[in-house]
Design a protein around this motif. Structure first.
Motif: not given
Length: 468
Positions: A95, A97-98, A140-141, A349, A360, A366
């Motif tokens: 969650c 880091t994606g 990190s989101y 993310f 992104t 990702l």
């Protein structure tokens, strides 16, 4: 592999016209866009909660979660939401880091004691190597949102900060791995603990200041969420409210246990729902509800099984990876809707960052997909499969020590241990009772090839070779 966050310019702000609260949303607003303010983002996550244990997904009538029902009624229910892993720590890492747990290299829950917790069965391999904390140099989101001008807060269970917490007095193994080092401005509750040492104050948690003896942890987290929202209501904020509920040990306040006929598990659910109600009420009272994306999710399948799914937490079958999920966003998501497109942990993310107006595009590692098309009523994302990798022993469930792929309702399980490979047609057999691998060899081979390619791409760690 070592990854670094990029420092590029962000895309123009994508925002939505958010004019009214839950009760007065009009159908015409659900696809409207406007150049207004950045949405607040509230991400609430339960621990060990499978489908069937909340009101919005057809649960038993004795379950009392009216605030989750309220959230779902005013948003979208995801009937095929998945966790990235069968247990908690890797899902939480995914969650944040994606990235998939396999790519991160953190593929099972970080143990309460150093080393492996479950021995290999006779003739089977030992566990693959796995990390004992979330590496600091991964995306990190929270960092992304912070760079976009958000105030970020973390409340609750982190479980990404080192092993050996069971031997500590306060759950702190290495504070450098706490949420504040991953982009969160504040942290209350997040340490190495995978479960509370105490559900009641004094909490014996080095990141929570005791304040009232006997206070229940879930109540406290709800109060802290209220304080965070009120304090930051005039600026864009993100709150990750990750409950310790409903993880063992199963304990709740006596009055709620009595109210639920002596059932402490149902009391824990009601307590969590009460805390969620505090969040929704405060968003409404502060006027921030109309501009807030709210997510409710769980970190893995239930420790208590779901009646209509096979197996439970720890399993690569549906009961181990399917989770309840509801999302509300006034003006962006039509109330009372549902979605059966499979979604997973890595999707949060890009969804959060894009909703906040960020990009992104140059985060190469990702693996998630932006959920905005689903919010807007479309029924497909730009991906053709979901993957899992759990190279660990968990003999209390049926399917473990393996990898799996889900595509178009077909799920292939490839064993790395003593189990046989299996292919299930979830559309015809949602309980995964019949292994149809032998009758579908070409399909199985295609799925196996895709799974193998993915495992290679993410450099997935495998169990060590069997000793002679």
């Amino acid at each position: 592999m070592i990854f670094h966050l990029r420092r590029s310019a962000y895309a123009l702000l994508l925002t939505l016209s958010l004019h009214v609260g839950f009760a007065t949303l009009a159908r015409s607003e659900t696809t409207a866009t406007a150049e207004s303010s950045k949405p607040n983002i509230v991400f609430m996550m339960a621990d060990d909660l499978g489908p069937g244990w909340v009101d919005f997904d057809g649960s038993s009538p004795e379950i009392n979660t009216p605030n989750l029902e309220r959230l779902a009624r005013n948003g979208m229910v995801f009937s095929k939401a998945y966790a990235a892993a069968t247990v908690c720590s890797p899902t939480r890492a995914a969650c944040i880091t994606g990235m998939s747990p396999a790519q991160i290299g953190l593929t099972t829950h970080i143990p309460g004691i150093a080393g492996r917790e479950r021995p290999a069965p006779k003739g089977g391999p030992k566990d693959a190597e796995t990390l004992n904390h979330l590496p600091l140099d991964l995306p990190s989101y929270a960092r992304e949102l912070k760079q976009l001008g958000y105030t970020t807060g973390f409340l609750g269970k982190w479980h990404l900060a080192g092993d050996g917490s069971i031997k500590t007095n306060d759950g702190v193994v290495n504070s450098d791995w706490h949420p504040v080092h991953y982009g969160f401005d504040t942290n209350i509750g997040g340490c190495a603990y995978g479960q509370p040492k105490s559900w009641f104050d004094p909490y014996k948690n080095g990141t929570i200041e005791d304040r009232k003896k006997g206070e229940y942890l879930t109540d406290r987290l709800g109060d802290e969420a209220v304080s965070f929202i009120k304090t930051n209501q005039d600026t864009p904020f993100h709150l990750s409210l990750w409950f310790y509920s409903v993880h063992t040990p199963i304990k709740a306040p006596r009055d709620l246990v009595k109210k639920n006929g002596g059932n402490a598990y149902l009391a824990m659910l009601e307590s969590m729902d009460n805390a969620i109600g505090k969040v929704l009420d405060t968003l409404e009272a502060t006027g921030t509800l109309k501009n807030t994306l709210i997510v409710f999710y769980s970190d893995n399948g239930g420790d208590k099984p779901t009646k209509w799914l096979a197996d439970k937490k720890g399993s690569l079958l549906e009961g181990g990876v399917r989770v309840p999920m509801a999302v509300a966003w006034p003006g962006a998501i039509q109330p009372g809707t549902s979605c059966d497109t499979p979604v997973t942990s890595m999707d949060f993310f890009p969804t959060f960052v894009h909703a906040a107006g960020g990009s992104t595009s140059d985060i190469e590692q990702l693996e998630g997909s932006d959920l905005m098309p689903l919010f807007q009523g479309k029924n497909k994302l730009d991906r053709d499969a979901l993957y899992w990798h759990y190279p660990h022993n968990r003999p209390d469930v049926r399917y473990y020590m393996g990898s799996s792929i889900l595509q178009d309702g077909w799920k292939l399980y490839v064993s790395h241990g003593v189990k046989e490979d299996a292919l299930f047609n979830l559309n015809a057999d949602p309980m995964e009772r019949e292994n149809v691998l032998k009758s579908n060899p070409e399909l199985a081979d295609r799925l196996r090839a895709k799974l193998t390619n993915w495992l290679t791409k993410v450099n997935a760690k495998m169990p060590p070779p069997l000793e002679n």
